[in-house]
Design an enzyme around this catalytic site. Structure first.
Site, PDB file in Angstrom:
ATOM      1  N   GLU A 452       0.832  -1.199   0.000  1.00 35.24           N
ATOM      2  CA  GLU A 452       0.000   0.000   0.000  1.00 35.24           C
ATOM      3  C   GLU A 452       0.868   1.251   0.000  1.00 35.24           C
ATOM      4  O   GLU A 452       1.549   1.553   0.985  1.00 35.24           O
ATOM      5  CB  GLU A 452      -0.897  -0.024   1.242  1.00 35.24           C
ATOM      6  CG  GLU A 452      -1.642   1.252   1.532  1.00 35.24           C
ATOM      7  CD  GLU A 452      -2.268   1.245   2.919  1.00 35.24           C
ATOM      8  OE1 GLU A 452      -2.762   2.316   3.326  1.00 35.24           O
ATOM      9  OE2 GLU A 452      -2.261   0.196   3.579  1.00 35.24           O
ATOM     10  N   ASP A 527      -1.261  -1.530   5.678  1.00 38.33           N
ATOM     11  CA  ASP A 527      -1.137  -1.007   7.042  1.00 38.33           C
ATOM     12  C   ASP A 527      -2.106  -1.711   7.991  1.00 38.33           C
ATOM     13  O   ASP A 527      -3.187  -2.147   7.579  1.00 38.33           O
ATOM     14  CB  ASP A 527      -1.421   0.494   7.067  1.00 38.33           C
ATOM     15  CG  ASP A 527      -0.369   1.299   6.307  1.00 38.33           C
ATOM     16  OD1 ASP A 527       0.708   0.731   6.046  1.00 38.33           O
ATOM     17  OD2 ASP A 527      -0.640   2.466   5.982  1.00 38.33           O
ATOM     18  N   ASP A 529      -4.294  -0.718  10.019  1.00 38.66           N
ATOM     19  CA  ASP A 529      -5.301   0.234  10.483  1.00 38.66           C
ATOM     20  C   ASP A 529      -6.560   0.064   9.640  1.00 38.66           C
ATOM     21  O   ASP A 529      -6.648  -0.840   8.800  1.00 38.66           O
ATOM     22  CB  ASP A 529      -4.771   1.670  10.416  1.00 38.66           C
ATOM     23  CG  ASP A 529      -4.371   2.091   8.992  1.00 38.66           C
ATOM     24  OD1 ASP A 529      -4.671   1.339   8.036  1.00 38.66           O
ATOM     25  OD2 ASP A 529      -3.768   3.170   8.840  1.00 38.66           O
ATOM     26  N   ASP A 531      -7.904   1.966   7.232  1.00 40.81           N
ATOM     27  CA  ASP A 531      -7.692   2.165   5.788  1.00 40.81           C
ATOM     28  C   ASP A 531      -6.962   0.979   5.176  1.00 40.81           C
ATOM     29  O   ASP A 531      -7.278   0.536   4.061  1.00 40.81           O
ATOM     30  CB  ASP A 531      -6.895   3.447   5.541  1.00 40.81           C
ATOM     31  CG  ASP A 531      -7.784   4.688   5.558  1.00 40.81           C
ATOM     32  OD1 ASP A 531      -9.018   4.512   5.476  1.00 40.81           O
ATOM     33  OD2 ASP A 531      -7.255   5.798   5.670  1.00 40.81           O
TER      34      ASP A 531
END
Length: 668
Positions: A452, A527, A529, A531
């Site tokens: 990403e 990641d 998280d 997102d």
């Protein structure tokens, strides 16, 4: 007598009649369990439950059962109870013992071989419940029949006493409780709620009016942590109509309710429900024979497609001007042709037939071979659809518009595919510019990390092992292919880069050609998280819809970067990466004073926050990393979840999150 010699010339023991081993009773099942239940892993373990439940469903098909209760008990044993007629307990004329004992201890014994007892059944071989008995350390059968209660217990298939009467009963039915043998099921003997729930939901849809209850009585999870007991009721009044609505949840439909087709008075009863979606472009058709999911289709699927396309085509040729124009060579200047595949796009359907003597191709019961099923389904669907289209001109027009749109999109996708192929690594145009390739030439060793963003891509490129690890950074969130037409996907630069980097292409029938696959490990690394999870879901949706073969063949993985780096402030200065909140709290308890102030905690909100060495040590080094291989446990349920989570309808998504999210960490 000449003595036999082995390949090394040493003497062998004599090989004669006494060397032939005859397995008696259920010994053959215990010796070769995979021959009877598929395997002894998780799939085979759950198959034991299906065998017992299928007997109750057969009672329902015969008209004698309306309720089935399935319980996962505290000790991980299973109890299946129904209100059918109850297994007969009188003396079998040939075996000279109770019929209950015969059913539970003799292979190929059961009422489904007698067509006066069962016209159709899901089990074909009559080995179901006897196999369950053979592969269980303990089984107890309780029968309510003739106003009395009878019982018998078994250990690894052997009766512990003769069938005995133990009381009086109201109503009739059978209760089977069994505990799988840990020496057979060495991988696991713990049942999964989700797997059982998916199958029982499916059976409730396929057999409308039958109530199936699932209860989990266990108070601890697989890690020994406390969990609440739970139960679920599966019941469907409209059967396949409810099934199609469930499958299509998250998509908007061309008409208010699925088209329902049934023909029960024929030699082969046929039941079909179908709907076309406004914004979905995938075909999703499930087929069943006597409640068996025929994942490879067969003659009933052939008949369905033939009857459906024939009726729509006939209506369009007489009533739809745009369709008429496309089929007229003089008026169609663009060379756009409508094919049979165009009638499938956006279609969601369930086809269920009942066949007295089903013939399956192979032992896995995945493809129906009965030719008469083709004609039965084609006639039923063709006739019903002709009537529907004539009586519902607005909906008929919408279906044909969808067919024309599919043909247009296919035509555009063909051009886009050619553009992708022209830039494949086998051509002179080379690889995507952002790809940092590896030096190893053997695809079996090579790994491609889909990362990403450029920041994380930079850390990954510096930290990787350049010999066999390649990095392809992806810019932001890739296209949500669940909402896009096929040609739109091939217009996306990020998706084109994935195709080109992998060296795979899409065939004209939308199947994936992996003859030139350049990496045998494709790792999604995002990641840790919200997102990052969303991006990973978008990439997984793409692989599920466009590169399913890579998932099926075990090439797709998800990297698991840590959430925290914890360092103690006390002597010794312990340092540890933590992947979960529980691990972080445990570190504080062990190396701090139980408070957050006693340790330094670095929260990795993104891969780019790690230096290259940290990223390699925690997430990319084969000696230390933990990767999850993506596999499809239940294709039907996976399809439903992707449709619901990535589709347009918000409400089903909200309900799913509320029911399945135990907690959520919201990143500031």
């Amino acid at each position: 007598m000449n003595e036999e010699k082995n390949v090394n010339g040493s003497e062998n023991e004599q090989y004669g009649g006494s060397s032939i081993v005859v397995l008696e009773g259920l010994e053959a099942v215990r010796k070769r369990p995979s021959m009877y239940i598929g395997d002894t892993n998780e799939k085979g373990l759950h198959h034991l439950v299906y065998e017992v439940v299928d007997n109750s469903i057969d009672e329902a098909l015969a008209g004698y059962c309306t309720k089935i209760n399935v319980s996962i008990n505290e000790d991980n044993s299973i109890t299946v109870e129904d209100n059918g007629r109850g297994i007969p307990v009188d003396i079998h004329p040939k075996e000279h013992r109770s019929a209950l004992e015969v059913v539970l201890t003799v292979l190929h014994a059961g009422g489904k071989f007698d067509k006066s007892s069962y016209k159709v059944s899901g089990g074909l071989h009559g080995v179901g419940v006897s196999c369950v008995n053979a592969l269980s350390t303990y089984l107890k059968a309780t029968v309510r029949r003739g106003g009395k209660v009878y019982e018998q217990e078994y250990s690894v298939g052997k009766p512990q006493y003769a069938v005995r009467e133990v009381g009086t009963a109201e109503g009739t039915g059978t209760t089977i409780t069994f505990k799988p043998d840990e020496t057979i099921f060495t991988y696991t003997t713990r049942y999964k709620w989700s797997i059982l729930a998916n199958r029982l939901r499916e059976l409730a849809f396929l057999n409308k009016g039958i109530e199936i209850n699932l209860c989990d009585k266990r108070t601890t999870d697989e890690n020994g942590n406390p969990q609440e007991q739970k139960s679920k009721r599966f019941y469907s009044e409209r059967g396949l109509v409810d099934f199609v609505n469930y499958m299509n949840e998250g998509n908007s439909s061309l008409f208010l309710s699925p088209i329902y087709i049934t023909k029960q008075d024929a030699e082969i009863p046929v039941e079909v429900a179908l709907v076309y979606s406004k914004d979905s472009y995938k075909e999703d058709v499930l087929t069943y024979v006597n409640n068996i999911h025929t994942i490879e289709g067969g003659k009933h699927l052939d008949g369905f497609r033939r009857g459906l396309t024939r009726s729509i085509k006939a209506w369009a040729e007489h009533n739809h001007k745009e369709y008429q124009k496309l089929t007229d060579k003089d008026k169609n200047k663009d060379g756009l042709a409508i094919t049979l595949d165009d009638f499938k796009e956006g279609l969601t359907a369930v086809v269920s037939v009942k066949v007295m003597e089903p013939q399956f191709e192979g032992q896995t019961k995945t493809k129906l071979g009965n030719l008469e099923a083709d004609k039965a389904v084609a006639d039923a669907v063709g006739s019903a659809m002709e009537n529907f289209l004539e009586e519902n001109k607005e909906q008929a027009t919408a279906i044909v518009d969808k067919v024309i749109l599919a043909a247009t999109a296919r035509h555009a996708a063909a051009k886009a595919r050619k553009a992708v192929i022209s830039k494949s690594p086998l051509r002179s145009f080379g690889l995507p510019g952002k790809l940092a390739d590896c030096s190893e030439k053997d695809p079996a060793v090579r790994e491609l990390f889909l990362v990403e963003g450029d920041s994380a891509g930079g850390s990954a490129k510096q930290g990787r092992d350049r010999h066999y690890q390649a990095i392809l950074p992806l810019r932001g969130k890739i296209l949500n292919v669940e909402k896009a037409q096929w040609h739109k996907a091939f217009e996306s630069d990020e998706i084109k880069n994935i195709y080109t980097a992998l060296g795979v292409t899409m065939n004209d029938d939308k199947s994936l050609n992996i003859d030139n696959l350049r990496y045998h490990k494709v790792v999604i690394m995002t990641d840790a998280d919200v997102d990052g999870s969303h991006i990973a879901t978008l990439i997984l949706t793409f692989f599920f819809r466009y590169m399913r073969r890579l998932i099926d063949e075990g090439h797709v993985y998800i990297a698991t970067p840590p959430l925290y780096l914890c360092k103690s402030k006390r002597g010794g200065k312990h340092e540890e990466y933590c992947w979960t909140e529980d691990q972080r709290l445990n570190f504080i308890r062990m190396y701090g004073d139980g408070t957050n102030d006693s340790v330094n905690v670095q929260r990795f909100k993104g891969l780019g926050e790690m230096n290259p060495q940290q990223l390699f040590d925690t997430t990319m080094d084969p000696a230390k990393r933990t990767m999850r291989r993506v596999h499809i446990e239940d294709a039907m349920e996976a399809d439903h979840i992707f449709t619901m989570l990535m589709g347009d309808d918000v409400e089903p998504r909200r309900v799913f999150i509320e029911e399945n999210a135990t907690y959520a960490n919201i990143d500031a």
